[in-house]
Motif scaffolding. Structure first.
Motif, PDB file in Angstrom:
ATOM      1  N   ALA A  22     -18.102 -67.919  90.826  1.00  0.00           N
ATOM      2  CA  ALA A  22     -17.870 -69.280  89.838  1.00  0.00           C
ATOM      3  C   ALA A  22     -17.614 -70.502  90.429  1.00  0.00           C
ATOM      4  O   ALA A  22     -16.810 -70.551  91.501  1.00  0.00           O
ATOM      5  CB  ALA A  22     -17.163 -68.863  88.980  1.00  0.00           C
TER       6      ALA A  22
ATOM      7  N   ALA B  36     -15.417 -73.827  85.466  1.00  0.00           N
ATOM      8  CA  ALA B  36     -14.699 -72.981  84.406  1.00  0.00           C
ATOM      9  C   ALA B  36     -14.240 -73.585  83.018  1.00  0.00           C
ATOM     10  O   ALA B  36     -14.345 -75.064  83.216  1.00  0.00           O
ATOM     11  CB  ALA B  36     -13.389 -72.239  84.962  1.00  0.00           C
ATOM     12  N   SER B  37     -13.787 -73.305  81.995  1.00  0.00           N
ATOM     13  CA  SER B  37     -13.352 -73.911  80.960  1.00  0.00           C
ATOM     14  C   SER B  37     -11.931 -73.230  80.434  1.00  0.00           C
ATOM     15  O   SER B  37     -12.003 -72.178  80.631  1.00  0.00           O
ATOM     16  CB  SER B  37     -14.365 -73.803  79.783  1.00  0.00           C
ATOM     17  OG  SER B  37     -13.849 -74.455  78.755  1.00  0.00           O
TER      18      SER B  37
ATOM     19  N   GLU C 118     -14.871 -78.260  80.441  1.00  0.00           N
ATOM     20  CA  GLU C 118     -15.344 -77.651  81.738  1.00  0.00           C
ATOM     21  C   GLU C 118     -15.212 -78.566  82.850  1.00  0.00           C
ATOM     22  O   GLU C 118     -15.085 -79.700  82.864  1.00  0.00           O
ATOM     23  CB  GLU C 118     -17.012 -77.191  81.307  1.00  0.00           C
ATOM     24  CG  GLU C 118     -17.436 -76.649  82.500  1.00  0.00           C
ATOM     25  CD  GLU C 118     -18.953 -76.314  82.379  1.00  0.00           C
ATOM     26  OE1 GLU C 118     -19.148 -75.293  81.576  1.00  0.00           O
ATOM     27  OE2 GLU C 118     -19.700 -77.130  82.970  1.00  0.00           O
TER      28      GLU C 118
ATOM     29  N   LEU D  65     -10.245 -63.316  82.236  1.00  0.00           N
ATOM     30  CA  LEU D  65     -10.267 -64.401  80.943  1.00  0.00           C
ATOM     31  C   LEU D  65      -9.813 -64.032  79.830  1.00  0.00           C
ATOM     32  O   LEU D  65      -9.444 -62.792  79.479  1.00  0.00           O
ATOM     33  CB  LEU D  65     -12.069 -64.073  80.919  1.00  0.00           C
ATOM     34  CG  LEU D  65     -12.976 -64.574  82.055  1.00  0.00           C
ATOM     35  CD1 LEU D  65     -14.394 -64.327  81.694  1.00  0.00           C
ATOM     36  CD2 LEU D  65     -12.633 -66.057  82.296  1.00  0.00           C
ATOM     37  N   LEU D  66      -9.587 -65.064  79.196  1.00  0.00           N
ATOM     38  CA  LEU D  66      -9.020 -64.912  77.834  1.00  0.00           C
ATOM     39  C   LEU D  66      -7.768 -64.298  77.493  1.00  0.00           C
ATOM     40  O   LEU D  66      -7.365 -64.027  76.533  1.00  0.00           O
ATOM     41  CB  LEU D  66      -9.919 -64.082  76.958  1.00  0.00           C
ATOM     42  CG  LEU D  66     -11.239 -64.734  76.628  1.00  0.00           C
ATOM     43  CD1 LEU D  66     -12.412 -63.961  76.016  1.00  0.00           C
ATOM     44  CD2 LEU D  66     -11.399 -65.970  76.035  1.00  0.00           C
TER      45      LEU D  66
ATOM     46  N   VAL E 250      -8.166 -68.952  80.534  1.00  0.00           N
ATOM     47  CA  VAL E 250      -9.474 -69.455  80.933  1.00  0.00           C
ATOM     48  C   VAL E 250     -10.398 -68.805  79.860  1.00  0.00           C
ATOM     49  O   VAL E 250     -10.342 -67.464  79.424  1.00  0.00           O
ATOM     50  CB  VAL E 250      -9.866 -68.836  82.220  1.00  0.00           C
ATOM     51  CG1 VAL E 250     -11.109 -69.146  82.771  1.00  0.00           C
ATOM     52  CG2 VAL E 250      -8.728 -69.347  83.181  1.00  0.00           C
ATOM     53  N   LEU E 251     -11.262 -69.657  79.385  1.00  0.00           N
ATOM     54  CA  LEU E 251     -12.618 -69.304  78.285  1.00  0.00           C
ATOM     55  C   LEU E 251     -13.323 -68.571  78.923  1.00  0.00           C
ATOM     56  O   LEU E 251     -13.998 -67.849  78.444  1.00  0.00           O
ATOM     57  CB  LEU E 251     -12.516 -70.552  77.357  1.00  0.00           C
ATOM     58  CG  LEU E 251     -11.613 -71.087  76.662  1.00  0.00           C
ATOM     59  CD1 LEU E 251     -11.886 -72.185  75.965  1.00  0.00           C
ATOM     60  CD2 LEU E 251     -10.844 -70.208  75.910  1.00  0.00           C
ATOM     61  N   TYR E 252     -13.794 -69.134  80.061  1.00  0.00           N
ATOM     62  CA  TYR E 252     -14.989 -68.762  80.851  1.00  0.00           C
ATOM     63  C   TYR E 252     -15.366 -69.305  82.087  1.00  0.00           C
ATOM     64  O   TYR E 252     -14.429 -70.243  82.427  1.00  0.00           O
ATOM     65  CB  TYR E 252     -16.374 -68.928  79.939  1.00  0.00           C
ATOM     66  CG  TYR E 252     -16.756 -70.521  79.901  1.00  0.00           C
ATOM     67  CD1 TYR E 252     -17.800 -71.151  80.712  1.00  0.00           C
ATOM     68  CD2 TYR E 252     -16.638 -71.217  78.709  1.00  0.00           C
ATOM     69  CE1 TYR E 252     -18.104 -72.261  80.785  1.00  0.00           C
ATOM     70  CE2 TYR E 252     -17.047 -72.569  78.567  1.00  0.00           C
ATOM     71  CZ  TYR E 252     -17.609 -72.867  79.583  1.00  0.00           C
ATOM     72  OH  TYR E 252     -18.016 -74.532  79.617  1.00  0.00           O
ATOM     73  N   ARG E 253     -15.878 -68.622  83.174  1.00  0.00           N
ATOM     74  CA  ARG E 253     -16.315 -69.276  84.292  1.00  0.00           C
ATOM     75  C   ARG E 253     -17.909 -69.006  84.461  1.00  0.00           C
ATOM     76  O   ARG E 253     -18.408 -68.013  84.038  1.00  0.00           O
ATOM     77  CB  ARG E 253     -15.576 -68.283  85.204  1.00  0.00           C
ATOM     78  CG  ARG E 253     -14.159 -68.529  85.457  1.00  0.00           C
ATOM     79  CD  ARG E 253     -13.466 -68.003  86.969  1.00  0.00           C
ATOM     80  NE  ARG E 253     -13.335 -66.426  86.481  1.00  0.00           N
ATOM     81  CZ  ARG E 253     -12.345 -65.953  86.235  1.00  0.00           C
ATOM     82  NH1 ARG E 253     -11.210 -66.668  86.046  1.00  0.00           N
ATOM     83  NH2 ARG E 253     -12.202 -64.454  85.940  1.00  0.00           N
ATOM     84  N   SER E 254     -18.385 -69.892  85.190  1.00  0.00           N
ATOM     85  CA  SER E 254     -19.928 -69.792  85.409  1.00  0.00           C
ATOM     86  C   SER E 254     -20.168 -70.174  86.632  1.00  0.00           C
ATOM     87  O   SER E 254     -19.525 -70.984  87.302  1.00  0.00           O
ATOM     88  CB  SER E 254     -20.703 -70.396  84.273  1.00  0.00           C
ATOM     89  OG  SER E 254     -20.451 -71.783  84.245  1.00  0.00           O
TER      90      SER E 254
END
Length: 93
Positions: free
Chosen positions: A2, A5-6, A52, A71-72, A89-93
């Motif tokens: 990743a 992240a958000s 983000e 996550l979460l 952490v809401l998401y990673r990309s």
């Protein structure tokens, strides 16, 4: 791996307070409500939302947790020069 992240976070001065907040979260408390009430970071007004960001944009200890934790799930306390963080952490990309 990743690159962005958000996350949400709650920033407090004392480790003891961070531990107490994490315990409340583990019992089902609302992360964003606790952030609005307790966080010393300006993001607290937005429920702790940091939006983000790119890997390497945050201080190293914070960055490491964000890009490795589940996550979460609220994690912490994470100590930085700003104080103690509870991070979700809401998401990673």
């Amino acid at each position: 791996m990743a690159k962005t992240a958000s996350a949400l976070h709650i920033l407090v001065k004392e480790e003891k307070q961070a531990v107490a907040l994490l315990a409340q979260l583990e019992k089902g408390a609302n992360f964003q409500q606790l952030a609005k009430k307790h966080s010393t970071c300006p993001s607290g007004r937005n429920g702790g939302d940091l939006g983000e960001f790119r890997k390497g944009q945050m201080v190293p200890a914070f960055d490491k947790v964000v890009f490795t934790c589940p996550l979460l799930q609220p994690v912490g306390p994470v100590k930085t020069s700003f104080g103690y963080h509870i991070i979700k952490v809401l998401y990673r990309s």
